[in-house]
Design a protein around this motif. Sequence first.
Motif, PDB file in Angstrom:
ATOM      1  N   CYS A 132       7.736  -1.186   4.870  1.00 34.52           N
ATOM      2  CA  CYS A 132       7.473  -2.526   4.342  1.00 34.52           C
ATOM      3  C   CYS A 132       8.649  -3.069   3.539  1.00 34.52           C
ATOM      4  N   GLY A 133       9.689  -2.271   3.364  1.00 41.25           N
ATOM      5  CA  GLY A 133      10.906  -2.792   2.757  1.00 41.25           C
ATOM      6  C   GLY A 133      11.746  -3.559   3.765  1.00 41.25           C
ATOM      7  N   ILE A 136       6.813  -9.084   5.617  1.00 40.88           N
ATOM      8  CA  ILE A 136       6.091 -10.342   5.871  1.00 40.88           C
ATOM      9  C   ILE A 136       4.751 -10.054   6.556  1.00 40.88           C
ATOM     10  N   GLU A 137       4.784  -9.136   7.536  1.00 39.10           N
ATOM     11  CA  GLU A 137       3.532  -8.764   8.214  1.00 39.10           C
ATOM     12  C   GLU A 137       2.521  -8.230   7.198  1.00 39.10           C
ATOM     13  N   SER A 138       3.005  -7.350   6.344  1.00 42.00           N
ATOM     14  CA  SER A 138       2.130  -6.739   5.341  1.00 42.00           C
ATOM     15  C   SER A 138       1.591  -7.798   4.384  1.00 42.00           C
ATOM     16  N   LEU A 139       2.456  -8.722   4.022  1.00 43.03           N
ATOM     17  CA  LEU A 139       2.049  -9.804   3.110  1.00 43.03           C
ATOM     18  C   LEU A 139       0.991 -10.697   3.758  1.00 43.03           C
ATOM     19  N   GLU A 140       1.061 -10.798   5.061  1.00 46.04           N
ATOM     20  CA  GLU A 140       0.058 -11.588   5.784  1.00 46.04           C
ATOM     21  C   GLU A 140      -1.248 -10.824   5.963  1.00 46.04           C
ATOM     22  N   GLY A 141      -1.266  -9.584   5.494  1.00 39.09           N
ATOM     23  CA  GLY A 141      -2.488  -8.791   5.578  1.00 39.09           C
ATOM     24  C   GLY A 141      -2.584  -7.942   6.818  1.00 39.09           C
ATOM     25  N   LYS A 142      -1.470  -7.825   7.528  1.00 43.01           N
ATOM     26  CA  LYS A 142      -1.496  -7.022   8.751  1.00 43.01           C
ATOM     27  C   LYS A 142      -0.853  -5.658   8.505  1.00 43.01           C
ATOM     28  N   ARG A 143      -0.892  -4.861   9.534  1.00 47.04           N
ATOM     29  CA  ARG A 143      -0.212  -3.575   9.492  1.00 47.04           C
ATOM     30  C   ARG A 143       1.295  -3.817   9.342  1.00 47.04           C
ATOM     31  N   GLY A 144       1.948  -3.051   8.502  1.00 49.72           N
ATOM     32  CA  GLY A 144       3.368  -3.284   8.213  1.00 49.72           C
ATOM     33  C   GLY A 144       4.284  -2.823   9.324  1.00 49.72           C
ATOM     34  N   ASN A 145       4.291  -3.552  10.418  1.00 53.29           N
ATOM     35  CA  ASN A 145       5.184  -3.252  11.537  1.00 53.29           C
ATOM     36  C   ASN A 145       6.300  -4.288  11.590  1.00 53.29           C
ATOM     37  N   PRO A 146       7.526  -3.861  11.815  1.00 58.76           N
ATOM     38  CA  PRO A 146       8.601  -4.855  11.933  1.00 58.76           C
ATOM     39  C   PRO A 146       8.379  -5.775  13.129  1.00 58.76           C
ATOM     40  N   ARG A 147       8.804  -7.006  12.971  1.00 58.79           N
ATOM     41  CA  ARG A 147       8.699  -7.955  14.084  1.00 58.79           C
ATOM     42  C   ARG A 147       9.968  -7.894  14.910  1.00 58.79           C
ATOM     43  N   ILE A 148       9.828  -8.355  16.137  1.00 55.67           N
ATOM     44  CA  ILE A 148      10.999  -8.450  17.005  1.00 55.67           C
ATOM     45  C   ILE A 148      11.783  -9.693  16.575  1.00 55.67           C
ATOM     46  N   LYS A 149      13.082  -9.505  16.414  1.00 51.38           N
ATOM     47  CA  LYS A 149      13.917 -10.650  16.056  1.00 51.38           C
ATOM     48  C   LYS A 149      14.838 -10.996  17.222  1.00 51.38           C
ATOM     49  N   PRO A 150      15.103 -12.244  17.528  1.00 56.66           N
ATOM     50  CA  PRO A 150      14.582 -13.460  16.928  1.00 56.66           C
ATOM     51  C   PRO A 150      13.142 -13.733  17.310  1.00 56.66           C
ATOM     52  N   PRO A 151      12.428 -14.641  16.633  1.00 55.86           N
ATOM     53  CA  PRO A 151      12.934 -15.532  15.584  1.00 55.86           C
ATOM     54  C   PRO A 151      13.121 -14.817  14.248  1.00 55.86           C
ATOM     55  N   PHE A 152      14.127 -15.222  13.541  1.00 57.22           N
ATOM     56  CA  PHE A 152      14.398 -14.674  12.229  1.00 57.22           C
ATOM     57  C   PHE A 152      13.497 -15.362  11.203  1.00 57.22           C
ATOM     58  N   PRO A 153      13.238 -14.686  10.073  1.00 50.77           N
ATOM     59  CA  PRO A 153      12.339 -15.281   9.081  1.00 50.77           C
ATOM     60  C   PRO A 153      12.787 -16.661   8.600  1.00 50.77           C
ATOM     61  N   ALA A 154      14.083 -16.900   8.603  1.00 57.82           N
ATOM     62  CA  ALA A 154      14.557 -18.212   8.140  1.00 57.82           C
ATOM     63  C   ALA A 154      14.024 -19.342   9.016  1.00 57.82           C
ATOM     64  N   VAL A 155      13.632 -19.013  10.244  1.00 57.40           N
ATOM     65  CA  VAL A 155      13.039 -20.011  11.141  1.00 57.40           C
ATOM     66  C   VAL A 155      11.521 -19.855  11.192  1.00 57.40           C
ATOM     67  N   SER A 156      11.072 -18.625  11.375  1.00 56.74           N
ATOM     68  CA  SER A 156       9.640 -18.372  11.445  1.00 56.74           C
ATOM     69  C   SER A 156       9.336 -17.077  10.700  1.00 56.74           C
ATOM     70  N   GLY A 157       8.889 -17.232   9.470  1.00 56.45           N
ATOM     71  CA  GLY A 157       8.631 -16.059   8.637  1.00 56.45           C
ATOM     72  C   GLY A 157       7.176 -15.945   8.259  1.00 56.45           C
ATOM     73  N   LEU A 158       6.924 -16.047   6.965  1.00 56.83           N
ATOM     74  CA  LEU A 158       5.560 -15.912   6.455  1.00 56.83           C
ATOM     75  C   LEU A 158       4.679 -17.036   7.007  1.00 56.83           C
ATOM     76  N   TRP A 159       3.605 -16.668   7.677  1.00 58.44           N
ATOM     77  CA  TRP A 159       2.696 -17.611   8.352  1.00 58.44           C
ATOM     78  C   TRP A 159       3.465 -18.609   9.222  1.00 58.44           C
ATOM     79  N   ALA A 183       0.818  -1.213   0.000  1.00 64.68           N
ATOM     80  CA  ALA A 183       0.000   0.000   0.000  1.00 64.68           C
ATOM     81  C   ALA A 183       0.856   1.269   0.000  1.00 64.68           C
ATOM     82  N   GLY A 184       2.156   1.088  -0.122  1.00 66.88           N
ATOM     83  CA  GLY A 184       3.020   2.259  -0.202  1.00 66.88           C
ATOM     84  C   GLY A 184       3.545   2.719   1.136  1.00 66.88           C
ATOM     85  N   ALA A 185       4.388   1.925   1.751  1.00 65.76           N
ATOM     86  CA  ALA A 185       5.009   2.318   3.017  1.00 65.76           C
ATOM     87  C   ALA A 185       6.465   1.903   2.976  1.00 65.76           C
TER      88      ALA A 185
END
Lengths: 343, 450
Positions: free
Chosen positions: B171-172, B178-201, B166-168
């Motif tokens: 979201c880069g 990933i949050e945005s792709l899941e349909g949520k507000r594009g907020n960064p997640r706390i890492k860890p877990p890293f996407p390589a372990v727990s990412g999209l869904w 949606a232009g934010a």
Amino acid sequence: MKVTIDGQEIDVEPGTTILQAARMIGGDLVPPAMCYYSKLKGSGGKCRCCLVEVSKGSEADPRPMPKLVASCVTGCMDGMEVNSSASPRVEEARKSVTEFLLINHPLDCPVCDQAGECDLQNLSFQHGKSQTRFIEEKRTFEPEDIGDKIQLHMNRCILCQRCVQLADQLCDGRVHGVMNRGDHAQISTYITNAIDNEFSGNMIDVCPVGALTDKTFRFKSRVWFNKPYNAHRNCDKCCGKTTVWMFGDEIQRVTARKDEYHEVEDFICNTCRFDKKDVKDWVIEGPRKFEKFSVINRNKYALNAPKVEIKTEDQILLGRKEDQKKISMVKVPLNNTNDNSKS
Amino acid sequence: MGTKILLDKINIPGIKTYEVYRANGGYASVEKALKTLTPDEVTEEVKTSGLRGRGGAGFPMGLKWSFIDKKSGKPRHLVCNADESEPGTFKDRYLMEYIPHLLIEGMITSSYALGANLSYIYIRGEYMWVYKILERAIKEAYAAGWLGKNILGTDFSLDLHVHCGAGAYICGEETALIESLEGKRGNPRIKPPFPAVSGLWTNPTVVNNVESISAVPWIVMNSGEEYAKIGVGRSTGTKLISASGHIKNPGVYEIELGLSVEEFMNSDEYLGGMMNDRPLKALVPGGSSVPILPANLIYKTAAGEDRLMTYESLSDGGFATGSMLGSGGFIVYNDTTCIVRNTWNFSRFYHHESCGQCTPCREGTGWLEKVLHRIEHGHGRMEDIDLLWDIQSKIEGNTICPLGDAASWPVAAAIRHFREEFEYHIRFPERIKNRDHFVNEPFEKVRNLV
């Protein structure tokens, strides 16, 4: 696993966060937390109040972590060494977060309903500066009505998002959330919706500041004038264990019971919170104590005023002397009335 | 003329269409990978190539792939980060617009290496026309059998979707994406877990930039070893640079890493020197988030060596005299540029784009912008310069995601290298009101506060 925080060692289970470990030890080393709420899943990491310094990663990898880490979302490792309140770097970071939080938060504690039990007030009491460096105009929002039970004062919100997480996890059909971005972000309901759910009142309890307050209690009293009592009733919706805040014989407010970190023990329903204000509704267990050092306790544990002895006779004699002086005082000559009459 | 890996076919007429792309050797890497290589061998080639993520962070791509959790038994995903929103950076748009099948080919080969059967291209909302180009190209790839069930008769199946954001800017950041792709507000997640372990869904996920994924077909076809021969040291291969500002030839260039900044700036093959031959004042080599370099540090490092277009040379070993290669947004300023105004402009952007999740970024970016706005508009106080320095130092490193750093670095570098200009703005506000000042007066005069 062995973890050392500010020189104090403790054994913890795998999966324990640094903040949890610190709370197990207790005392001054416990980092402050504005967004973390142990009863809410996925909370924490946002306010950055609980930043700590990891001076040793673990036994396996003893390298220190280059940046400060949020203790509420960082898991403990075996042999980890953490500096919390003992670290000047951490102290500086907490000061800066407090300053950031206060730049747009109105300093209206005297008129805020949360005064006395506000986490931000406590945080600024411990880590704040006496003067602000922010000379710009504070960000403000238009008042918004979000329902008949809860008053939203968005200017005071610090975007901890606890209320959103609570509504997500406790209420059916969340109707409010965060709109917009950055410091324009605000808590609001979806268009034409009002917050109306049997457990929505808990949003007031989890709010660390005065952004969400109880409409049934608003401006009725200051919390330090109330006497909190543990009370319970048979409730088919919640545990029924609450704290009732009394002014004389009147129950002015009902809240959930909170622990020393201002986190509720059990969430309560709106019926208990808003509708049961008669003493007959409750079984009063006894007065509730506040263990944690907080602004609310300042009045309750104030230093005793020095006892003043009034020697009655001396005072009376002194008064008589003063009176005699006044009586025997030379009369001040009046203005020349002739001049006045002339004019 | 340096080696061209990404842009070598870009000038072929009609390369946007499947037929022309295929006729010019397109999708050969998919054939080679699926028929002759195992997924691990593809990953190994990428590792050997030394290819570093081209989105800005420069993390080794093969290493990132190797982190993906293959033991969990969960589905894996590859997500292409096409949310190119860094001011001054426009290279990915160029690739996707003119040679969309290269990205799709890279996505298929990379997904094969990762064992991903469902992949996404997350494109920024403002690139709507590019979104349509990609949609068409994916449709063509499906029709030709490169996507879908049992590609080339093998066991490997892949579905590829383009998702329009949606232009934010936030979201880069990979977790916000990933949050945005899941349909949520594009907020960064706390890492860890890293996407390589727990990412999209919560599935293992790898997020790579468009340019990085587009380099994979060449690596598979020519081997990672060949790729590693291009470039210098740990900066291997080629890099797309999107050049803009006061230069003669703005545009997107593919350079071999290791090219000297001086050659890139002044040779006719690349930027062709300064526009109207005015003096060079400053340079932002890697997009708006990286520190600005003053003229004396553009061609030479602090150690007196030639500054090269590499991750290491541009960063000057992490010293304050350096900057970063970042995303390759090369912005050149001549002596008419007002650094304060430029810094305010960047700051305004980061204030607008901060997601508002964590305190230092939400409140700090706004504060920075307000103070800079005041200085720029003639209401600055001398203590504001130190205040700016202090605010930025308290944002840096204390936020959830790198947006806080991105907001603080340009301010820090501007004050470090151009403090006199800030002082000038504060001391002579009436002169600043007339924007002609920086055009009519020589830069040295401004610096010396005459």
